[in-house]
Design an enzyme around this catalytic site. Structure first.
Site: not given
Ligand code: SF4
Length: 755
Positions: A643, A95-96, A160, A645, A448
């Site tokens: 975040s 989807d991204h 996500d 990562r 966002r």
């Protein structure tokens, strides 16, 4: 696409006994959140963890969901585990990576050709390892999960941040990094700090223009972008029961904007209707049989202040529609105050584009409510003033709303239907603008709205509202217009007002779809070949990291002494680098390029001790690696915050850094380093940071006796022969020391699989 009924049965079979044991152990009634968390403790953790306030606890989630960008490294790592199949039901969602430019069909075709190697890899690796694969165009991860996999009382992790969307169906669903997803798919427990609990009591009933979106817009205004940090938000009360399941999903989804670990609603008649409406009657029947455990205890909801760390009450009967923004989702304006705020702050009043859809607001109910406003543009002869895009959340919703005529309604007022994908929400938007330097306004039903999020333009003022409010603004083209009270002049010169939006929760004729875009995995994946082009710049199969050589580490060079803040973004920058997230060697060219060198206050400029010249951090480290010399990175406080990562831990490991020595670590990054077989060390005396000089070499001593709680030593060999020996601490437990010795946690799992 089959949801796993057996897995759900297993969860429900232990739900009652875990709840009972927890009530007994804690001596109090339980919130829904506690019931779900206690049910998902690992067997070992359940022995001793029925207490709030315990620190990190091991959980066994039921499912893993991954979006295509983050799935790449998670699955490349999983391949290292040596398992024939994933340990828990898992799915990948493409989807991204689809850019919105012209319209659904053309954009999808372009994405399929541009991202072919990524899609081929994800499809083949999913096929091989028993993972459900949702093709490009099938929909956005969270909408697809809500429609197919979310179930009341379950626990899921997803790669996500809007994974909490599944809380709308009563699931504790938490966004994580790829390394965590890899662990759970490999059968390892998943560690989470036991959260604080925030209760939101919803009273009254919404009507008119107010929608579920306005609940979370209001909550965001109250709690701000940090107020939910470390907490799970539990919604309850008669107002909660009046919201559709997808409306609840919207609220939980956007709960990520208040920093919450996740948000959750209890199981009720609306949840049951949604399960049955999405062809999951069996799940509804199973849930009905345990429904007293799928909501908080009555005593908790009667006296919430006693059981939650914080309680917020919102009366839905009085809740106004909200518009939040610009630049932050917690700047909340009731619609009656918004026009004034726009004028007083000098925000551009002309609306240029309105965008509805995304994983946050693309349910059948959302589309029908927005369409009821769009329809009025035609019936009331109103000319649409701004551009308008519609992003359906899934092919199931898209097909159904097209069948029922709603997409035609949007197109009738000039709307452009985009692919079922993230598109503009994640900045995958080739926006047409004549002057990007002009201050301009857009409004979306996404979640966002930070600067540059949608179109990369810092001059864009992005506001967030419900789809129906966005649609009304698109028609008006003016942010000082109040759709509830103001009139517009139509093409006949008449003054007309909007009627209130009307929506339908679930399609009267049921959902329909021709091809949902799902690929089931092979029953026996052993013969399936994972497709990775060896010449690819975006994907690279991983080689196992080498095991520890069994000796102390001597003669390590200083790669960089980082000064001040060094987040995971400083260690592994995002932006253009993200296209290499499936290629460890290529993305390693961003390693530590954001960190500030203590000795010259510059980013990405460090001394190469082999040549005496200054150069970029990655190139310098590659020179050490080529010469067979290890290095260390020195850092300040809270190294690796930000975040989670995994690249920030994998890159130094890949390029030959042996240890990270800092004043203190952000905990998740410290764990990620350990998983990759790195040494994560802290100065026993933080002032020793000042002893590190640019030309030093280092020996790490004591590794042959590496043991939990036992400090190691670092000998600092200064230029000219002087030496300092300092104590360094670590937090490795026995298992993590084995990870270090084996060269990484995945090497151990692979070994166990072979045994
Ligand atoms: S639609 Fe937006 S918020 Fe949802 S998953 Fe995609 S990028 Fe994230």
């Amino acid at each position: 696409m089959a949801f796993d009924l057996e897995m759900i049965k297993q969860v429900y079979s232990r739900l009652g006994s875990r709840v009972e044991a927890a009530r007994k152990a804690t001596g109090k009634p339980l919130t829904l959140t506690e019931k779900i968390l206690y049910t998902h403790l690992t067997e070992g953790a359940a022995q001793h963890a029925y207490t709030r306030g315990v620190d990190y606890v091991d959980f066994a989630p039921d499912r893993v969901a991954m979006q295509d960008a983050t799935a790449q490294m998670a699955l490349l790592q999983f391949m290292q585990a040596g398992r024939p199949k994933v340990a828990v039901p898992s799915t990948v969602h493409c989807d991204h990576l689809i850019q919105a430019k012209i319209g659904a069909d053309t954009d999808l075709d372009t994405a399929k050709s541009q991202n072919k190697e990524v899609y081929d890899f994800l499809a083949s690796v999913s096929d091989k390892y028993g993972i459900g694969f949702w093709k490009p165009g099938a929909g956005i991860i969270h909408q697809v999960v809500l429609e197919n996999y979310a179930f009341p009382g379950g626990m899921m992790i997803g790669t996500d941040s809007h994974t909490p969307n599944a809380g709308g169906l009563g699931m504790v669903a938490i966004g994580v990094g790829g390394a965590d997803a890899c662990d759970v798919m490999a059968g390892l427990p998943w560690e989470l700090k036991f959260p604080k609990l925030i209760g939101v009591k919803l009273t009254g009933k919404m009507s008119g223009w107010t929608s579920a979106k306005d609940v979370i817009l209001k909550v965001a205004g109250i709690l701000t972008v940090k107020g939910g940090t470390g907490a799970i938000v539990e919604y309850f009360g008669e107002g909660a029961e009046s919201l559709s399941a997808t409306g609840k999903g919207t609220i939980c989804n956007m709960g990520a904007e208040i920093g919450a670990t996740t948000s959750v609603f209890g199981y009720d008649a609306k949840s049951e209707a949604y399960l049955r409406g999405t062809e999951r009657a069996e799940v509804a029947d199973l849930a009905n049989a345990v429904k007293e455990h799928l909501t908080g205890d009555a005593e908790v909801y009667a006296n919430p202040e006693q059981y939650f760390d914080q309680v917020i009450e919102i009366n839905l009967s009085e809740l106004e529609p909200h518009v939040n923004g610009p630049f932050t989702p917690d700047l909340a304006w009731p619609i009656s105050k918004f026009a004034q705020a726009v004028k007083e702050n000098g925000w551009p009043t002309k609306l240029e584009v309105g965008l509805i859809g995304s994983c946050t607001n693309s349910s059948y109910e959302d589309i029908t409510r927005a369409a009821s406003i769009a329809h009025q543009a035609v019936t009331k002869s109103l000319k649409t003033a701004a551009e308008f895009t519609i992003t359906p959340g899934s092919e199931l919703v898209r097909y159904t709303v097209e069948r029922d005529g709603y997409l035609g309604t949007f197109e009738g007022m000039g709307g452009v239907v985009l692919a079922n994908a993230c598109g503009p929400c994640i900045g995958q938007w080739a926006r047409h603008t004549d002057d990007p330097t002009r201050k301009n306004s857009i409004i979306t039903s996404f979640n966002r709205n930070f600067a540059k999020r949608q179109d990369g333009n810092p001059n864009t003022h992005a506001f967030v509202a419900s789809p129906e409010i966005v649609t009304a603004f698109v028609i008006a083209g003016d942010l000082t217009f109040n759709p509830l009270t103001d009139s517009l002049t139509n093409e006949k010169g008449e003054q007309v007002k909007f009627d209130e939006p009307k929506g339908i929760e679930l399609p009267v004729k049921g959902f329909a779809v021709e091809d949902a875009g799902y690929q089931a995995p092979a029953i026996d994946g052993s013969k399936v070949e994972v497709k990775v082009d060896p010449k690819s710049s975006r994907l690279q199969l991983l080689d196992p990291f080498a095991a520890w050589e069994g000796t102390d580490l001597k003669g390590l060079k200083l790669l960089i002494k980082a000064k001040g803040k060094c987040t995971t973004d400083h260690i592994s920058m995002a932006g253009p680098w993200l296209k290499f997230r499936g290629h460890l060697d290529n993305i390693s060219n961003n390693m530590l390029i954001g960190a500030i060198n203590y000795f010259n206050d510059k980013a990405d400029t460090v001394k190469n001790e082999l040549t005496g010249e200054y150069g970029p951090v990655p190139a310098t480290q590659r020179a050490y690696k080529a010469a067979g010399i290890g290095s260390i990175v020195v850092g300040d406080e809270n190294y690796g915050e930000g975040s989670s990562r995994e690249h920030a831990a994998m890159e130094p490991r890949h390029l030959g850094v042996r240890a990270i020595l800092v004043k203190s670590f952000a905990r998740i990054h410290e764990t990620n380093l350990k998983k990759q077989g790195m040494l994560a060390l802290t100065f026993a005396n933080p002032a020793d940071y000042d002893k590190i000089l640019e030309d030093d070499t280092f020996d790490i001593v004591g590794l042959t006796g590496f043991a939990p709680g036992k400090p190691l030593q670092v000998v600092i060999n200064h230029k000219g022969g002087l030496q300092d020996t300092i104590a360094v601490n670590h937090t490795y437990n026995a298992q993590q020391i084995e990870w270090f010795k084996a060269g990484g946690a995945l090497n151990i799992i692979r070994r166990q699989q072979k045994a």
